[in-house]
Structure formats: structure tokens, C-alpha cells
Enzyme design. Structure first.
Site, PDB file in Angstrom:
ATOM      1  N   ARG A  75       0.855  -1.183   0.000  1.00 22.06           N
ATOM      2  CA  ARG A  75       0.000   0.000   0.000  1.00 22.06           C
ATOM      3  C   ARG A  75       0.894   1.238   0.000  1.00 22.06           C
ATOM      4  O   ARG A  75       1.646   1.469   0.946  1.00 22.06           O
ATOM      5  CB  ARG A  75      -0.907  -0.008   1.246  1.00 22.06           C
ATOM      6  N   HIS A 119      -3.377  10.672   0.738  1.00 25.46           N
ATOM      7  CA  HIS A 119      -2.778  10.518   2.068  1.00 25.46           C
ATOM      8  C   HIS A 119      -2.255  11.907   2.469  1.00 25.46           C
ATOM      9  O   HIS A 119      -1.069  12.109   2.658  1.00 25.46           O
ATOM     10  CB  HIS A 119      -1.693   9.447   2.052  1.00 25.46           C
ATOM     11  N   GLU A 164      -7.566   8.001   6.438  1.00 22.15           N
ATOM     12  CA  GLU A 164      -7.826   8.628   7.736  1.00 22.15           C
ATOM     13  C   GLU A 164      -8.446  10.021   7.637  1.00 22.15           C
ATOM     14  O   GLU A 164      -7.878  11.006   8.129  1.00 22.15           O
ATOM     15  CB  GLU A 164      -6.529   8.691   8.553  1.00 22.15           C
ATOM     16  N   ASN A 290      -6.984   1.140  10.142  1.00 21.55           N
ATOM     17  CA  ASN A 290      -5.695   1.454  10.757  1.00 21.55           C
ATOM     18  C   ASN A 290      -5.907   1.444  12.265  1.00 21.55           C
ATOM     19  O   ASN A 290      -6.824   2.087  12.775  1.00 21.55           O
ATOM     20  CB  ASN A 290      -5.211   2.852  10.341  1.00 21.55           C
ATOM     21  N   TYR A 292      -3.819   1.765  16.076  1.00 16.30           N
ATOM     22  CA  TYR A 292      -2.608   1.975  16.867  1.00 16.30           C
ATOM     23  C   TYR A 292      -2.834   1.749  18.357  1.00 16.30           C
ATOM     24  O   TYR A 292      -2.014   1.134  19.016  1.00 16.30           O
ATOM     25  CB  TYR A 292      -2.036   3.379  16.594  1.00 16.30           C
ATOM     26  N   GLU A 351      -2.946  -0.374   8.249  1.00 21.28           N
ATOM     27  CA  GLU A 351      -1.810   0.148   9.016  1.00 21.28           C
ATOM     28  C   GLU A 351      -1.869  -0.410  10.423  1.00 21.28           C
ATOM     29  O   GLU A 351      -2.952  -0.472  11.020  1.00 21.28           O
ATOM     30  CB  GLU A 351      -1.839   1.685   9.151  1.00 21.28           C
TER      31      GLU A 351
HETATM   32  O1  IFM Z   1       2.541   7.966   9.889  1.00 21.69           O
HETATM   33  C1  IFM Z   1       1.180   7.904  10.118  1.00 21.69           C
HETATM   34  C2  IFM Z   1       0.425   7.660   8.824  1.00 21.69           C
HETATM   35  O2  IFM Z   1       0.708   8.642   7.873  1.00 21.69           O
HETATM   36  C3  IFM Z   1      -1.068   7.663   9.073  1.00 21.69           C
HETATM   37  N1  IFM Z   1      -1.405   6.748  10.150  1.00 21.69           N
HETATM   38  C4  IFM Z   1      -0.652   6.827  11.364  1.00 21.69           C
HETATM   39  C5  IFM Z   1       0.832   6.780  11.077  1.00 21.69           C
HETATM   40  C6  IFM Z   1       1.637   6.849  12.391  1.00 21.69           C
HETATM   41  O3  IFM Z   1       1.373   8.041  13.047  1.00 21.69           O
END
Ligand code: IFM
Length: 449
Positions: A75, A119, A164, A290, A292, A351
Site C-alpha cells: 500500500r 494521504h 484517515e 488502521n 494503533y 496500518e
Molecule cells: O505515519 C502515520 C500515517 O501517515 C497515518 N497513520 C498513522 C501513522 C503513524 O502516526
């Protein structure tokens, strides 16, 4: 490690402004991030993406590393100001040539390209005309999608429209920590509708160009109330609406969530025109997730936004200070399935990764066991969600190599590959070897034995 089904996509993800550099080459013009980075004090140490990881020139070496890694999907994002400088008018053939060459090299290496069209690098002239606050930007985005697909759709069957959009709205237009640096608070809400409309119009443009599969990527987070009090639970529900539902309900369920916690009535907003929601909610072929970390919030009285973020104690922290909570990914995926039921398209983790301090040892090696543990935990969390019945089709880690991490500049290191930004020398870290081994074991059906 459990064995994932045959055909499950294993990959990595990157983004144009974070790795390409070459910001003024071959006809590329400024995006909002080029402009933002020039403002004093907004990026740590005044760093910029001008050179980044120089991927624009070093892509053959990078694709060779991806082939060595054994990934089946990559990606990347297409740079809007590279392909259509200024954001209007015809294509820039030299910009398209770059992605054309990259596509061919990936396919030759047996890697499926998965481009994201946006992006975050909005061409600056479009921002000057209102950016995502302007409805017109949605139409411009669809035109650009058609230009990119016109060149590449013969070889690329899966496209992602936006990355995002919540972060663009929240950090870019509400709080001002990201480009274009506007701090409009709730005044940023029109950017949600215009990005979603852009997604819908671009989806139609992509399909008209022969694209078979269209996806949208959001970043999601399970939202945890800081306590069981009604106030904190309401605050958590409000944040959940903004992050997890505002950009997903319209796409999957065809309607906006209840925004009364913000004193708003989405359906009453005059920016939503007849036909918009039908355009936005055309069924997707996949949802990019995504992830985190979870988010913990408490109530905040008498404030424009009815919540505040709270720390989540008791977990290991990444170099960015983010808590490592793999179970949050399982929780999130199950929640998405429970919320949208059969309407939830197949999910791809587009992600997931972590920042780790990564100075090379005396012998040049880089041992990032922290990242190995992080990836291992999160991939197992995906397997747990699949065992609970969520249809997940791929996992793409963030990210291939160290890059420009937005307002943090080059200080946060998310890559499987270390980049010496003085020499541009690439050095795979121990996580690279670990991920390669995992992918090989999955491919051979040897995982879990
Ligand atoms: O680096 C970023 C990415 O561009 C978008 N998602 C989160 C990542 C980490 O912060």
C-alpha cells in the site's frame, strides 16, 4: 502463531509525502504539507519532507527489499500534486510515469499494488480555494482519481480513496497540529462531509475507469470511558461518534450518526445535498482499518468539545508514548462487525505498527525486539478477531522504512528498515527478518506447527 487462510494478504504500507522527497522535481508543485512545514515551529526541529527517504529516486532498491521481505501487497499513496500539479487540469505525465514504473516493478516482483489516492497531500491551490471546507474539492478529487486510474487501472485492481479522513478533520482543520493548520474546532465538521463526498465521487470515477475494487481507510480506536460515571460514558460515546462512526456510518449505513452531543443535527446541515448520501454509501469492496491504540476519555464540562483524553496506565509504551494494547484491535474489529453486521465489507488492516528508538549497534545491526513483540501481539489479535467471525483479508504493517512522521519530523521511527537520513543507506532491522520469516511460514502453511 496461528495459520491464516490461503490468500490472506501480507504487506507493508507507506505514504508519498513521508518517503518520496523530490518535492520540486518533474513538475510536482506544493501540497499543504510543503507549505505547512515551512512555517516556523510547527514541525519538530523544523524538519520537512523535502528529501524524506528519497524513495522517488531509490524506489528500485526499495522494491527489491519488499521482494526480499516476501510481501504479497504494498500500500503506497499517489501524490496528488505530482500527478496533477495544482489540483486542476490535465495530468502531469512525468508524475504518472513514476507510479507507472513502480507499478510494473511491483507486479514483476509478485507484489500487488494497493494505491491510496489521498494521504493528506492536498495541492496548495485547492487549499487556497477552501480545501476540504469547500464542496468543490470533492469534485476535484474525483477528477484526479480518474486521471490516476486512467493510467494505472489496467494493472491495479484495488484502490483506496482516502486515508484517515478523521485525522485530516481533527488534526488538520479542528486543532491545527497538521496541515493546513486550521484550528476551527467544530467549524471543521464540513470537511467530514466533503471528504466523504469526495470518496463517493472518486469511487464512481474509479469504477468508470474499470477499477474492480474500491476501499476507504479510516483509523479506528476502541473508546474507553475513564470511569463508569454517566458523564464519562457519554464522553466516550461522543468521541466514538467522531472517530469511529462519523466517517463510517454514512459509507456503510447510508446515514450520519446522531451528533446531538455536539449540539448539531447532521441531517439538518445544509451542506448535505440531495443524492450525497446515496453517492457516499455505494457499497465498498473492502474497509481499510488502521489501528494503533485505544482511546480513554473523560467528560469535560462547559467546553466546546465535551471530552478530554486520559492516559492509559499499565501498558508498555512505544517511543511515541502510545500504549501497546493488542487486545484493543480484537475489540475494535468485533465492534465493527457487531455494529454493521453483514453490511461490513471484508476488512484489511491497512496500518498497524509502532515507533521504536533504533540507533544502530557498533556492528551496524538494529535490534528492535520491541517491534517484533508488538507485531506478534497485534497479528495474534487479528487472528482472534477472525476466530470470532470477523472477515479480515489482509494485514499491512506501518511501515516499510523510517520516514517523515508529520509534526514529529524524523524523530519517530516506525520502519522495518532503518534509514540513515544523511546517506540514505537502508538497513533492515531485526523486525524485517522476523516479518519475512512469518510471511514465509504462512505461505508454506508452516505457521502454528
Ligand atoms: O505515519 C502515520 C500515517 O501517515 C497515518 N497513520 C498513522 C501513522 C503513524 O502516526
Amino acid at each position: 502463531m496461528p495459520q491464516f487462510p490461503p490468500g490472506f494478504a501480507w504487506g507493508v504500507a507507506t505514504a508519498a509525502y513521508q518517503i518520496e522527497g523530490a518535492v520540486a522535481e518533474d513538475g510536482r508543485t506544493d501540497s499543504v504539507w510543503d507549505t505547512f512545514c515551512r512555517q516556523p515551529g510547527v514541525i519538530r526541529d523544523g524538519q520537512t519532507g523535502d528529501v524524506a527517504a528519497d524513495h522517488y529516486h531509490r524506489w528500485p532498491e526499495d522494491v527489491a527489499m519488499m521482494a526480499d521481505l516476501g510481501i504479497s501487497a504494498y500500500r503506497f499513496s499517489v501524490g496528488w500534486p505530482r500527478v496533477q500539479p495544482g489540483g486542476t487540469g490535465g495530468p502531469n505525465p512525468a508524475g504518472l510515469d513514476f507510479y507507472d514504473r513502480l507499478t510494473d516493478a511491483l507486479l514483476a516482483a509478485g507484489i500487488k499494488p494497493m494505491p491510496t489516492l489521498f494521504h493528506w497531500d492536498l495541492p496548495q491551490p485547492l487549499e487556497d480555494a477552501g480545501g476540504w471546507l469547500s464542496r468543490d474539492t470533492a469534485g476535484r478529487f474525483a477528477d484526479y482519481a480518474a486521471l490516476a486510474a486512467g493510467r494505472l487501472a489496467d494493472r491495479i485492481d484495488t484502490w483506496i480513496t482516502l486515508n484517515e479522513p478523521f485525522i485530516v478533520m481533527a488534526f488538520g482543520y479542528a486543532l491545527g497540529m497538521h496541515a493546513p493548520g486550521k484550528a476551527l474546532m467544530l467549524g471543521a465538521l464540513p470537511t467530514a462531509h466533503h471528504q466523504l463526498l469526495g470518496h463517493g465521487l472518486a469511487t464512481a470515477a474509479l469504477r468508470a475507469s474499470g477499477v474492480r475494487r474500491v476501499m476507504l481507510t479510516n483509523n479506528y480506536s476502541p473508546i474507553w470511558p475513564a470511569s463508569d460515571s454517566p458523564g464519562d460514558r457519554a464522553a466516550a460515546a461522543a468521541w466514538d461518534t467522531l472517530q469511529n462512526r462519523l466517517f463510517t456510518d454514512p459509507v456503510i449505513a447510508g446515514s450520519y450518526p446522531d451528533l446531538s452531543a455536539f449540539g448539531l443535527d447532521a441531517d439538518g446541515l445544509d451542506l448535505i445535498k440531495d443524492g450525497d448520501l446515496a453517492c457516499i454509501s455505494v457499497p465498498l469492496d473492502g474497509l481499510g482499518v488502521n489501528y494503533y491504540m485505544p482511546t480513554r476519555v473523560s467528560a469535560l464540562a462547559d467546553a466546546p468539545l465535551p471530552f478530554q483524553m486520559e492516559p492509559i496506565p499499565g501498558y508498555p509504551l512505544t517511543a511515541f508514548g502510545w500504549p501497546v494494547i493488542p487486545a484493543g484491535l480484537t475489540e475494535l474489529l468485533v465492534q465493527l462487525r457487531d455494529r454493521y453486521g453483514d453490511r461490513l465489507p471484508p476488512v484489511y488492516i491497512t496500518e498497524n505498527g509502532c515507533s521504536v528508538a533504533d540507533e544502530p549497534a557498533a556492528d551496524g545491526s538494529i535490534d528492535d525486539q520491541f517491534r517484533i513483540d508488538y507485531l506478534d501481539g497485534h497479528i495474534r489479535a487479528v487472528a482472534a478477531a477472525m476466530a470470532a467471525g470477523v472477515d479480515v483479508r489482509g494485514y499491512l504493517t506501518w511501515t516499510m522504512m523510517n520516514n517523515f512522521e508529520w509534526s514529529e519530523g524524523y524523530h519517530q521511527r516506525f520502519g522495518l528498515v532503518h534509514v540513515d537520513f544523511e546517506t540514505q543507506r537502508r538497513t533492515p532491522k531485526s523486525s524485517f527478518a522476523w516479518y519475512r520469516g512469518l510471511i514465509a511460514a504462512q505461505r508454506n502453511g508452516a505457521a502454528g506447527r
